[in-house]
Design a protein around this motif. Structure first.
Motif, PDB file in Angstrom:
ATOM      1  N   ALA B  69       0.839  -1.203   0.000  1.00  0.00           N
ATOM      2  CA  ALA B  69       0.000   0.000   0.000  1.00  0.00           C
ATOM      3  C   ALA B  69       0.868   1.245   0.000  1.00  0.00           C
ATOM      4  CB  ALA B  69      -0.934  -0.011   1.218  1.00  0.00           C
ATOM      5  N   LEU B  70       1.943   1.236   0.805  1.00  0.00           N
ATOM      6  CA  LEU B  70       2.850   2.393   0.825  1.00  0.00           C
ATOM      7  C   LEU B  70       3.475   2.602  -0.559  1.00  0.00           C
ATOM      8  CD1 LEU B  70       4.635   1.989   4.293  1.00  0.00           C
ATOM      9  CD2 LEU B  70       2.943   3.707   3.617  1.00  0.00           C
ATOM     10  N   GLY B  71       3.905   1.500  -1.178  1.00  0.00           N
ATOM     11  CA  GLY B  71       4.497   1.594  -2.523  1.00  0.00           C
ATOM     12  C   GLY B  71       3.511   2.167  -3.518  1.00  0.00           C
ATOM     13  N   ALA B  72       2.254   1.705  -3.456  1.00  0.00           N
ATOM     14  CA  ALA B  72       1.230   2.177  -4.387  1.00  0.00           C
ATOM     15  C   ALA B  72       0.963   3.664  -4.174  1.00  0.00           C
ATOM     16  CB  ALA B  72      -0.056   1.372  -4.196  1.00  0.00           C
ATOM     17  N   ILE B  73       0.979   4.099  -2.905  1.00  0.00           N
ATOM     18  CA  ILE B  73       0.722   5.511  -2.621  1.00  0.00           C
ATOM     19  C   ILE B  73       1.867   6.376  -3.155  1.00  0.00           C
ATOM     20  CG2 ILE B  73       0.607   7.206  -0.740  1.00  0.00           C
ATOM     21  CD1 ILE B  73      -1.019   5.071   0.823  1.00  0.00           C
ATOM     22  N   VAL B  74       3.112   5.909  -2.963  1.00  0.00           N
ATOM     23  CA  VAL B  74       4.262   6.675  -3.465  1.00  0.00           C
ATOM     24  C   VAL B  74       4.177   6.837  -4.978  1.00  0.00           C
ATOM     25  CG1 VAL B  74       6.764   6.598  -3.829  1.00  0.00           C
ATOM     26  CG2 VAL B  74       5.811   6.124  -1.557  1.00  0.00           C
ATOM     27  N   VAL B  75       3.853   5.753  -5.685  1.00  0.00           N
ATOM     28  CA  VAL B  75       3.747   5.832  -7.146  1.00  0.00           C
ATOM     29  C   VAL B  75       2.643   6.799  -7.546  1.00  0.00           C
ATOM     30  CG1 VAL B  75       3.094   4.560  -9.219  1.00  0.00           C
ATOM     31  CG2 VAL B  75       4.694   3.565  -7.606  1.00  0.00           C
ATOM     32  N   GLU B  76       1.526   6.749  -6.847  1.00  0.00           N
ATOM     33  CA  GLU B  76       0.402   7.611  -7.156  1.00  0.00           C
ATOM     34  C   GLU B  76       0.769   9.080  -6.964  1.00  0.00           C
ATOM     35  OE1 GLU B  76      -2.339   7.312  -8.666  1.00  0.00           O
ATOM     36  OE2 GLU B  76      -2.820   9.401  -8.246  1.00  0.00           O
ATOM     37  N   VAL B  77       1.494   9.359  -5.870  1.00  0.00           N
ATOM     38  CA  VAL B  77       1.890  10.743  -5.606  1.00  0.00           C
ATOM     39  C   VAL B  77       2.875  11.221  -6.684  1.00  0.00           C
ATOM     40  CG1 VAL B  77       3.175  12.215  -4.012  1.00  0.00           C
ATOM     41  CG2 VAL B  77       1.443  10.647  -3.139  1.00  0.00           C
ATOM     42  N   LEU B  78       3.840  10.351  -7.050  1.00  0.00           N
ATOM     43  CA  LEU B  78       4.794  10.721  -8.103  1.00  0.00           C
ATOM     44  C   LEU B  78       4.068  10.984  -9.419  1.00  0.00           C
ATOM     45  CD1 LEU B  78       7.734   8.225  -7.480  1.00  0.00           C
ATOM     46  CD2 LEU B  78       7.708  10.689  -7.080  1.00  0.00           C
ATOM     47  N   ARG B  79       3.046  10.153  -9.699  1.00  0.00           N
ATOM     48  CA  ARG B  79       2.286  10.309 -10.928  1.00  0.00           C
ATOM     49  C   ARG B  79       1.532  11.643 -10.926  1.00  0.00           C
ATOM     50  NH1 ARG B  79      -2.473   9.563 -13.317  1.00  0.00           N
ATOM     51  NH2 ARG B  79      -3.504   9.577 -11.324  1.00  0.00           N
ATOM     52  N   GLU B  80       0.926  11.953  -9.772  1.00  0.00           N
ATOM     53  CA  GLU B  80       0.113  13.159  -9.693  1.00  0.00           C
ATOM     54  C   GLU B  80       0.946  14.410  -9.926  1.00  0.00           C
ATOM     55  OE1 GLU B  80      -2.215  13.666  -6.115  1.00  0.00           O
ATOM     56  OE2 GLU B  80      -2.322  15.815  -6.521  1.00  0.00           O
ATOM     57  N   TYR B  81       2.126  14.443  -9.325  1.00  0.00           N
ATOM     58  CA  TYR B  81       2.937  15.639  -9.475  1.00  0.00           C
ATOM     59  C   TYR B  81       3.745  15.630 -10.765  1.00  0.00           C
ATOM     60  CZ  TYR B  81       1.418  16.960  -4.900  1.00  0.00           C
ATOM     61  OH  TYR B  81       0.632  17.333  -3.849  1.00  0.00           O
ATOM     62  N   GLY B  82       3.600  14.539 -11.532  1.00  0.00           N
ATOM     63  CA  GLY B  82       4.237  14.499 -12.838  1.00  0.00           C
ATOM     64  C   GLY B  82       5.751  14.591 -12.767  1.00  0.00           C
ATOM     65  N   ARG B  83       6.326  14.206 -11.631  1.00  0.00           N
ATOM     66  CA  ARG B  83       7.769  14.326 -11.486  1.00  0.00           C
ATOM     67  C   ARG B  83       8.488  13.227 -12.272  1.00  0.00           C
ATOM     68  NH1 ARG B  83       8.436  17.713  -6.962  1.00  0.00           N
ATOM     69  NH2 ARG B  83       7.271  19.474  -7.737  1.00  0.00           N
ATOM     70  N   MET B  84       7.737  12.197 -12.628  1.00  0.00           N
ATOM     71  CA  MET B  84       8.406  11.025 -13.153  1.00  0.00           C
ATOM     72  C   MET B  84       7.462  10.360 -14.146  1.00  0.00           C
ATOM     73  SD  MET B  84       9.883   8.110 -10.689  1.00  0.00           S
ATOM     74  CE  MET B  84      10.878   9.177  -9.693  1.00  0.00           C
ATOM     75  N   LEU B 143     -16.912  -3.703  -2.665  1.00  0.00           N
ATOM     76  CA  LEU B 143     -17.752  -2.557  -2.316  1.00  0.00           C
ATOM     77  C   LEU B 143     -17.189  -1.291  -2.964  1.00  0.00           C
ATOM     78  CD1 LEU B 143     -20.240  -2.034  -0.457  1.00  0.00           C
ATOM     79  CD2 LEU B 143     -18.603  -1.157   1.224  1.00  0.00           C
ATOM     80  N   ILE B 144     -15.859  -1.188  -2.937  1.00  0.00           N
ATOM     81  CA  ILE B 144     -15.210   0.000  -3.515  1.00  0.00           C
ATOM     82  C   ILE B 144     -15.245  -0.046  -5.039  1.00  0.00           C
ATOM     83  CG2 ILE B 144     -12.978   1.159  -3.803  1.00  0.00           C
ATOM     84  CD1 ILE B 144     -12.421   0.227  -0.842  1.00  0.00           C
ATOM     85  N   LEU B 176      -7.985   4.055  -4.806  1.00  0.00           N
ATOM     86  CA  LEU B 176      -7.784   3.049  -5.850  1.00  0.00           C
ATOM     87  C   LEU B 176      -6.416   2.371  -5.700  1.00  0.00           C
ATOM     88  CD1 LEU B 176      -8.983   1.748  -8.369  1.00  0.00           C
ATOM     89  CD2 LEU B 176      -7.969   3.592  -9.727  1.00  0.00           C
ATOM     90  N   ALA B 177      -5.392   3.172  -5.388  1.00  0.00           N
ATOM     91  CA  ALA B 177      -4.038   2.619  -5.238  1.00  0.00           C
ATOM     92  C   ALA B 177      -4.000   1.624  -4.075  1.00  0.00           C
ATOM     93  CB  ALA B 177      -3.037   3.755  -5.012  1.00  0.00           C
ATOM     94  N   VAL B 178      -4.600   2.002  -2.946  1.00  0.00           N
ATOM     95  CA  VAL B 178      -4.595   1.109  -1.789  1.00  0.00           C
ATOM     96  C   VAL B 178      -5.431  -0.139  -2.071  1.00  0.00           C
ATOM     97  CG1 VAL B 178      -5.304   0.905   0.628  1.00  0.00           C
ATOM     98  CG2 VAL B 178      -4.127   2.957  -0.142  1.00  0.00           C
ATOM     99  N   THR B 179      -6.557   0.041  -2.773  1.00  0.00           N
ATOM    100  CA  THR B 179      -7.385  -1.109  -3.139  1.00  0.00           C
ATOM    101  C   THR B 179      -6.592  -2.086  -4.011  1.00  0.00           C
ATOM    102  OG1 THR B 179      -9.303   0.339  -3.098  1.00  0.00           O
ATOM    103  CG2 THR B 179      -9.596  -1.779  -4.163  1.00  0.00           C
ATOM    104  N   ALA B 180      -5.815  -1.554  -4.941  1.00  0.00           N
ATOM    105  CA  ALA B 180      -4.990  -2.414  -5.794  1.00  0.00           C
ATOM    106  C   ALA B 180      -3.968  -3.171  -4.942  1.00  0.00           C
ATOM    107  CB  ALA B 180      -4.292  -1.576  -6.866  1.00  0.00           C
ATOM    108  N   ALA B 181      -3.383  -2.490  -3.972  1.00  0.00           N
ATOM    109  CA  ALA B 181      -2.384  -3.136  -3.114  1.00  0.00           C
ATOM    110  C   ALA B 181      -3.017  -4.255  -2.281  1.00  0.00           C
ATOM    111  CB  ALA B 181      -1.726  -2.098  -2.205  1.00  0.00           C
ATOM    112  N   VAL B 182      -4.204  -3.989  -1.750  1.00  0.00           N
ATOM    113  CA  VAL B 182      -4.902  -5.014  -0.968  1.00  0.00           C
ATOM    114  C   VAL B 182      -5.212  -6.217  -1.861  1.00  0.00           C
ATOM    115  CG1 VAL B 182      -7.060  -5.545   0.229  1.00  0.00           C
ATOM    116  CG2 VAL B 182      -5.877  -3.392   0.695  1.00  0.00           C
TER     117      VAL B 182
END
Lengths: 260, 296
Positions: B69-84, B143-144, B176-182
């Motif tokens: 979940a932590l990994g998925a969140i980091v990727v999501e944040v990097l994606r959002e800020y378009g840094r990578m 449910l999600i 969505l990122a955390v759901t994917a990790a779960v």
């Protein structure tokens, strides 16, 4: 804090639906918008005209908060943009369908997503939601294509799908980014009729266009941008509604609008 | 021997069927975003989580879920800020996850860590408690993904529009990122971390060949996922082959059959439903044939 509050209330006009004051946007190291001020009042239909790269799309994106302003401020319905939460009052029609289309989606599914601003988070669909979606489909003449995948529609029909998506939220203000670009004549006429109905019901319209086509007669006020600054503000310029304007290869931004 | 004579077989089957239902319901959003491989990246990171679990003598599944979940969140944040670019972010996940996992396992004194069962799955070790955990997590994920599909569809289909519509785009992205990790960690037991992404993506790729809309793609993909899981488990039991691999091979077989079938189908009915597209090659002759059939 006090200073910002004063700036927020400066020139406050209760009739203004959209207000941009001294908007400056720097985009990829370039000044895309250079001190533009505009005010759209309730019931008005305003067009922002200009050649490609004149900053007209940047302007509406800044008004919607999709592009950060380097300087200046935006008010929507009299509320500063950063405090504005009443997004259901605004219907946004982007230039084209989003890129994320790996999975098929029907016309109705795309249009129904325009209802979410009114529906609230994780609330079930109500009868009113369904009726609004059907009305929006009918308004753009796509009722019989509702179950088709959007990817199988023509460019003009896809544009109408996006307009229906915006209408499904029953907004008071429509903001359209190049609704006529690459759209066939039939769809342009359909768009003109839809907007006519929308304003007749009291709606406000702000649209960006390279060419107005059949929309020209409905525009109350036009702003022409060139290189990020306003070079005309008033009635629709004659050139914008005749054929000469429709051909970009004569460099409308330079020779026709008298800049540089 | 009956299939359900033993508890462990029953648990393995039910767990696999749930995973088959679950994985495509998340995968459909990843495919829509053109992030089909992100599930793989999360799976690699989960390996580090498994190693952390062994090192701390706690439940490897739990630590895998937290780290994934932590990994998925980091990727999501990097994606959002378009840094990578998504490409580079994925590469970092893949290699960081594997290297971290192998490194941490090396630190552990125990030489008997069943790494293979995490990499390739071991459904037969599903205990009754595991099955309860899988069931509860599946219910939450469904449910999600099913209950919240209007909103998740909106942010995946046109994120900018969703923002202007006032949707909490960042919160939904993280959900969505955390759901994917779960989902990855739930599916780890059945198909293993290296193949979990296949079960998320392949049924969706199959379904979108024939479905016309998003909801129908999702529903069909979930049915195909259940079918692949069920037949893969059955084949694995009868033929004594690795269950995770059998499930994925079945999913791929269905893809090949459907892809071939739908292209034949399309050729037989040229451009009938696409009046605005250009006529397919050879289609000019088609109206004549139809006319003559009608005349006779």
């Amino acid at each position: 804090m006090n200073e910002t509050r004063m700036a927020d209330n400066e020139d406050h006009d209760p009739a203004a639906v959209v207000e941009l004051h001294d908007g400056v946007v720097n985009y990829a190291g370039r000044r895309a918008l250079n001190g533009v001020t505009l005010r759209v009042t309730r019931g008005q239909t305003m067009a922002i005209l200009g050649a490609n790269g004149s900053g007209k799309s940047t302007l509406v994106r800044a008004v919607l908060g999709l592009v950060p302003l380097t300087r200046g401020h935006v008010h929507l319905f009299g509320i500063p943009l950063r405090r504005f939460r009443d997004w259901k009052r605004i219907g946004y029609v982007p230039q084209r369908l989003g890129a994320g289309s790996g999975v098929p989606a029907t016309v109705r599914e795309v249009v129904a997503s325009g209802r979410l601003a009114r529906r609230g988070l994780f609330r079930p669909v109500t009868g009113a939601d369904r009726r609004a979606v059907e009305r929006a489909l009918a308004a753009v003449g796509l009722t019989d294509r509702a179950r088709d995948p959007v990817a199988t529609l023509s460019g003009g029909q896809q544009q109408r799908t996006l307009i229906a998506r915006a209408l499904a939220g029953e907004p008071e203000l429509l903001i359209l980014d190049e609704p006529t670009a690459g759209v066939d004549a039939v769809s342009q006429e359909a768009l003109a009729a839809t907007l006519r109905q929308f304003t007749a019901d009291g709606g406000t319209v702000l649209l960006v266009a390279h060419e107005l086509g059949p929309l020209a007669s409905q525009i109350d006020r036009a702003i022409v941008l060139a290189h990020g600054t306003v070079v005309h503000d008033g009635a629709v310029p004659v050139l914008a509604s005749n054929d000469a304007y429709l051909h970009p290869h004569i460099h409308a931004d330079r020779s026709l609008w008298g800049t540089s | 021997m009956s299939l359900f004579e033993y508890d462990f077989l029953r648990n393995a089957f039910l767990g696999a069927l749930l995973v088959g239902l679950l994985a495509p319901s998340v995968g459909v959003y990843l495919v829509q975003r053109r992030l089909s491989l992100i599930g793989d990246g999360i799976g690699h990171v989960a390996l580090t989580g498994v190693a952390v679990g062994f090192l701390l003598n706690s439940s490897p599944v739990l630590t895998a879920m937290v780290v994934a979940a932590l990994g998925a969140i980091v990727v999501e944040v990097l994606r959002e800020y378009g840094r990578m670019s998504g490409d580079i972010a994925l590469a970092l996940l893949f290699y960081g996850g594997i290297a971290g996992g192998v490194l941490l396992i090396g630190l552990d004194d125990d030489d008997n860590i069943p790494m293979m069962s995490y990499l390739f799955g071991s459904p037969l070790t599903t205990s009754s408690q595991d099955l309860i955990a899988i069931t509860v997590l599946s219910a939450v994920v469904l449910l999600i993904t099913v209950g919240g599909r209007s909103w998740l569809f909106a942010i995946c289909q046109d994120e900018e529009y969703a923002r202007v519509a006032g949707l909490p785009v960042r919160a939904l992205n993280l959900l969505l990122a955390v759901t994917a990790a779960v989902t990855v960690t739930v599916a780890m037991r059945t198909v293993g971390l290296l193949l979990v992404s296949a079960l998320m993506v392949v049924p969706v790729a199959t379904a979108q060949q024939v479905a016309r809309g998003f909801s129908s793609t999702m529903l069909l993909a979930m049915l195909l996922g259940v079918f692949a899981s069920g037949s893969g488990m059955y084949a694995s039991w009868r033929l004594d082959v690795a269950p995770g691999a059998a499930i994925v091979v079945f999913a791929l077989l269905v893809f090949v059959v459907v892809a071939a079938g739908s292209s034949v189908f399309r050729r037989l009915r040229p451009a009938r439903q696409l009046p605005h597209s250009f006529p397919a090659r050879g289609a000019t002759a088609a109206p004549k044939v139809v006319g003559s059939l009608r005349d006779s």
